[in-house]
Design a protein around this motif. Sequence first.
Motif, mmCIF file in Angstrom:
data_model
loop_
_atom_site.group_PDB
_atom_site.id
_atom_site.type_symbol
_atom_site.label_atom_id
_atom_site.label_comp_id
_atom_site.label_asym_id
_atom_site.label_seq_id
_atom_site.Cartn_x
_atom_site.Cartn_y
_atom_site.Cartn_z
ATOM 1 N N ARG B 336 0.842 -1.203 0.000
ATOM 2 C CA ARG B 336 0.000 0.000 0.000
ATOM 3 C C ARG B 336 0.874 1.248 0.000
ATOM 4 O O ARG B 336 0.637 2.197 -0.746
ATOM 5 N N GLN B 337 1.911 1.197 0.845
ATOM 6 C CA GLN B 337 2.820 2.353 0.912
ATOM 7 C C GLN B 337 3.503 2.578 -0.442
ATOM 8 O O GLN B 337 3.604 3.708 -0.933
ATOM 9 N N ASP B 340 1.166 4.026 -2.914
ATOM 10 C CA ASP B 340 0.955 5.430 -2.585
ATOM 11 C C ASP B 340 2.123 6.281 -3.089
ATOM 12 O O ASP B 340 1.928 7.306 -3.753
ATOM 13 N N GLU B 341 3.323 5.819 -2.810
ATOM 14 C CA GLU B 341 4.514 6.574 -3.222
ATOM 15 C C GLU B 341 4.611 6.706 -4.738
ATOM 16 O O GLU B 341 5.082 7.714 -5.252
ATOM 17 N N PRO B 346 -3.834 0.986 -5.617
ATOM 18 C CA PRO B 346 -3.445 -0.035 -4.625
ATOM 19 C C PRO B 346 -4.247 -1.324 -4.803
ATOM 20 O O PRO B 346 -5.272 -1.345 -5.483
#
Lengths: 349, 349
Positions: B336-337, B340-341, B346
């Motif tokens: 998920r991170q 996001d980045e 996602p």
Amino acid sequence: MADRIPVERLREFAARVLLALEVDPAHATTTARRLVDADLRGRTGHGMIRLAPYSARIRAGGYNLRPAITVVNDTPVSALVDGDNGLGQVVVTQAVELAVEKARNSGIGWVGTVHSNHAGAAGVYTAMALQAGFAAMYFAVANGNGMPPWGGRERLLGTNPLAVAFPGGDQPPFELDIATTVASHGTIEVKARAGEPLPEGWVVDFDGAPITDPARVEDGFLVPIGGYKGAGLNFVIGAIAGVMTGAAFGRNVVEFRHDHVTPTNTGQSILVFRPDLFLPDGPYDARMGAVLEDFRSSESSTDAPIRLPGDRARATAADNLANGIAVAESVLAQLRQLADELGVEPLPA
Amino acid sequence: MADRIPVERLREFAARVLLALEVDPAHATTTARRLVDADLRGRTGHGMIRLAPYSARIRAGGYNLRPAITVVNDTPVSALVDGDNGLGQVVVTQAVELAVEKARNSGIGWVGTVHSNHAGAAGVYTAMALQAGFAAMYFAVANGNGMPPWGGRERLLGTNPLAVAFPGGDQPPFELDIATTVASHGTIEVKARAGEPLPEGWVVDFDGAPITDPARVEDGFLVPIGGYKGAGLNFVIGAIAGVMTGAAFGRNVVEFRHDHVTPTNTGQSILVFRPDLFLPDGPYDARMGAVLEDFRSSESSTDAPIRLPGDRARATAADNLANGIAVAESVLAQLRQLADELGVEPLPA
């Protein structure tokens, strides 16, 4: 332990015994040489200790003493040697020589055997490939089953040995020669003859309890290295040396320690290859030499330097070659009896 | 554990992440496929769990994202694939395809890789050969050293994996996929993420005492299967996949979990061969089918039938294909991170 007996003397004696049993003269010489090769390297479970059982099998009619060994299904990189139930050492020696020739021409030579027999120490055959300048992997189906598949109770797997050798460049070579069980029948027989108990972890009963009495081995099974991993490797060796070759593996393996008559249809397989297969312009020797030197000179956890697979066998061989081979008294007694029965000049007392 | 995510969804996500990182589109697709292949087979230590570390390495400049992958030293039976520091899954996939082609023409195809990278689950590559109707052995140098030579103190060996596969005739195939250490770093990481201690026997300190805290692995070393035997097999794999190929092995292995920049010069090697190499007129399938049936139907020591290597992986794959793959929450959080980045859609929560 008796005096150490010169290598040439042992070879001559073994060849004379086999000749007296009417083995083909060239086959007697080759078999004698391979048996003593095993003793030379300290693989005493596969050396002169085998001459009496081989002789018993020959006298029982279990071998073809005049086999028509043939090469079938020949390709530039592979072939199958049909041993016609001849002596295993002879069949495998021929397979190694053929694989070396193919590797010389094609980079790789993979030769299997069928209708072969027990051929002794695996490392003896990879050493032959090394001698010719090649790397090699040797696979054999053991001549008896002592281990179930992982999680099972029926003994369908043997000690199926694996040997792998790589030339070392300016370093001594790397020579691995292992059973895929923690202990082999040969190793267990050496313990039994010495009257010593088996270390825990070699053999367990079907409830997993250790068996340490060599006489009780048949009540349990040999332990594979690394649990399911070693049992899996053991199957791989059987698939290569047995299934692919048309030889016995699994239920049709003949227990040659008990049955001296039924043809064993033993299978072996040797993959010989140029160690510079991927890097033909020369860097292999320097690369392998540097790696072996890094490993051998790395920090040891004892006072002795690191020993890589094969280092001890070669040191033993050099010592045995110079000073003769110490044959166990129990083996010498068998050989004296054999000499007496066959009218062959015995080994020195 | 989150809901199970459909395989296609995971592949798309992984490919999109790699694309967002400017990986060559074809390479992104291949890498995503191989990562999910590992998860499918239950090799979760080599699946989606690797996407975040690969991405970190890509962002640190540790990969060549537009590699010129070349085939050198080509013979009818062998070749070396120079990966030009591309993604390992891509380099090895190309090596397998080339080895299959050679095996189709010559009976044997042995292809090594150099300047490759971590390529994940060994069994994924032998499964590709199986799919094409061939047997195969796969060897890889691990991307970090966690084990000394037998009797030593300097970590010069990794978990060097070995995979071997044989077609099964009318039976399911045989597929072994093992590290030559009792546990691999991937397996240890799965335990660490689950907050579980390591079983005794996986890792020991230099006095031989067990280490069970996953955070203390670096204080000791990984235990080889079968003591000196497994350490020897480990070297054999390194010699084939590292020394013969010109790749790193021993002191020059890059610890890719800690160093994201230095090219790893990883080496792999796949030997693909016709399972009927020695018996070209058809008996292989029936022979292997009968042996596999004998083994699978032999007496079990539990209520469950005997399971051979690969049986569980294929059952897991079938279930995962039908019902989706359960990705661990800690991995999902990382993904998920990452999404996001990178501004990538996602995975479902």
